[in-house]
Design a protein around this motif. Structure first.
Motif, short mmCIF file in Angstrom:
data_model
loop_
_atom_site.label_atom_id
_atom_site.label_comp_id
_atom_site.label_asym_id
_atom_site.label_seq_id
_atom_site.Cartn_x
_atom_site.Cartn_y
_atom_site.Cartn_z
N ALA A 140 0.84 -1.20 0.00
CA ALA A 140 0.00 0.00 0.00
C ALA A 140 0.87 1.25 0.00
N ALA A 141 1.95 1.22 0.76
CA ALA A 141 2.88 2.36 0.77
C ALA A 141 3.49 2.57 -0.61
N LEU A 142 3.76 1.47 -1.31
CA LEU A 142 4.32 1.56 -2.66
C LEU A 142 3.35 2.23 -3.62
N LEU A 143 2.06 1.94 -3.48
CA LEU A 143 1.06 2.58 -4.33
C LEU A 143 0.95 4.07 -4.05
N VAL A 144 1.02 4.45 -2.77
CA VAL A 144 0.98 5.86 -2.40
C VAL A 144 2.19 6.59 -2.97
N ILE A 145 3.37 5.97 -2.86
CA ILE A 145 4.60 6.57 -3.39
C ILE A 145 4.49 6.76 -4.90
N ARG A 146 3.92 5.78 -5.60
CA ARG A 146 3.80 5.85 -7.06
C ARG A 146 2.91 7.00 -7.51
N GLU A 179 15.21 1.42 -5.53
CA GLU A 179 15.14 1.14 -4.10
C GLU A 179 13.73 0.77 -3.65
N ASP A 180 12.72 1.27 -4.37
CA ASP A 180 11.34 0.99 -3.98
C ASP A 180 11.00 -0.49 -4.10
N GLY A 181 11.79 -1.21 -4.88
CA GLY A 181 11.57 -2.65 -4.98
C GLY A 181 11.73 -3.36 -3.65
N LEU A 182 12.49 -2.73 -2.73
CA LEU A 182 12.65 -3.33 -1.40
C LEU A 182 11.34 -3.35 -0.63
N LEU A 183 10.44 -2.42 -0.93
CA LEU A 183 9.13 -2.44 -0.26
C LEU A 183 8.32 -3.66 -0.68
N ALA A 184 8.41 -4.02 -1.98
CA ALA A 184 7.73 -5.23 -2.43
C ALA A 184 8.34 -6.46 -1.76
#
Length: 323
Positions: free
Chosen positions: A75-81, A89-94
């Motif tokens: 969900a945080a990744l979607l907000v960031i996008r 680096e965002d791949g680390l959230l997945a």
């Protein structure tokens, strides 16, 4: 210390208090509080397990909450996008979301942890799983900051330095009141277990274990004090790099760094000598040749920065005299 630092200092005191409670509770009830690194995953897992065992709606609610907790990084990744383009680096959230599915599963079902028996107890395994989550989360934060450092101007770099110093203070508090206190409680339990039937003669040994914890925690606590004064110095530099307030803060920080290093060494020496005086009453002996390398490196780094700031200010005054 500037009054602006009081709220942050209060947060650090609260962190220390919470860590002490968690560590103490971990030794009192291994099923729910194994240690600071397992928090809050262990408690969430225990709550989900209790819901699941209730059956019916409880089991369904448990599965729903399990999925929600594990999908929070997604969900945080979607907000960031929505706010910016994604970076590597965002791949680390997945990856964090995937890790959480495994970690929370084993926190709910600790008996299914696929590890050789006898190497560690269950509490240690829970801390290992929780530590993996924190390591990945902090790694993501560090990589994101490194990416921003390259593009930042001086003011932004100062902001990041403020943030990093505050994070470092939080880490030092964890080391003093989390890791070191956990070692103290473990040593207490081992001493008590190894001397069953002779508990009445252990009071002096317990006292020395407590002093040993204080000696181990002292460098980190002093580092936090150094950080709070360093934050004041950076605040003054932001207003005017060559002001009298900066000069006073530089001198104060320089003295504090020297006192911190001296206090760390002297306390360790005093504790070793004190053990010799009570040698006949001790059931545990631990002579420490202690080199707090992390604290020394940090304090020396701050001291070098202080010297650089002082020389820079002196150079500015010399140039003004020529003009």
């Amino acid at each position: 210390m500037n009054a602006k630092r009081y709220p942050f200092a209060g947060i650090l005191v609260l962190e220390a208090f919470v860590l002490l409670i968690l560590c103490w509770a971990g030794h009192a009830n291994q099923g729910w509080f194994s240690g600071a690194l397992a928090f809050p995953f262990e408690q969430l897992g225990g709550g989900l397990r209790a819901l699941s065992l209730a059956g019916g709606m409880g089991n369904a609610l448990s599965l729903l909450l399990y999925a929600v907790i594990c999908l929070l990084p997604g969900a945080a990744l979607l907000v960031i996008r929505r706010k910016r383009a994604l970076c590597r680096e965002d791949g680390l959230l997945a990856l964090l979301a995937v890790l959480l599915f495994a970690v929370m599963y084993y926190m709910v079902n600790p008996g299914l942890i696929p590890a050789p028996q006898g190497l560690m107890d269950g509490a240690s395994y829970k801390g290992l799983f929780g530590g993996a989550v924190y390591a990945l989360l902090f790694g993501y934060g560090v990589l994101r900051l490194l990416g921003r450092f390259v593009e930042a101007d001086r003011n932004k770099l100062q902001d990041y330095l403020f943030l990093l110093l505050k994070i470092l203070a939080v880490v030092f508090i964890y080391l003093a009141f989390g890791a070191c206190f956990q070692d103290f409680l473990t040593a207490m339990a081992a001493l008590r277990e190894g001397n069953r039937g002779n508990e009445g003669a252990l009071m002096v040994s317990y006292g020395f274990l407590f002093l040993r914890w204080l000696a181990a925690a002292l460098p980190y606590v002093l580092d936090v004090v150094v950080i709070l004064v360093a934050l004041d110095l950076l605040e003054n530099m932001r207003a005017d790099r060559y002001s009298e307030a900066v000069a006073a803060a530089v001198q104060k920080l320089s003295r504090l760094c020297v006192v911190s290093l001296a206090a760390t060494v002297l306390v360790t020496v005093a504790l070793n000598l004190l053990q010799l005086l009570f040698l006949g009453e001790l059931y545990t002996l631990h002579v420490t040749v202690y080199l707090p390398l992390l604290s020394i490196a940090f304090v020396l780094g701050v001291l070098l920065l202080v010297q650089f700031i002082g020389e820079n200010r002196q150079l500015k005054e010399d140039n003004d005299l020529f003009i």
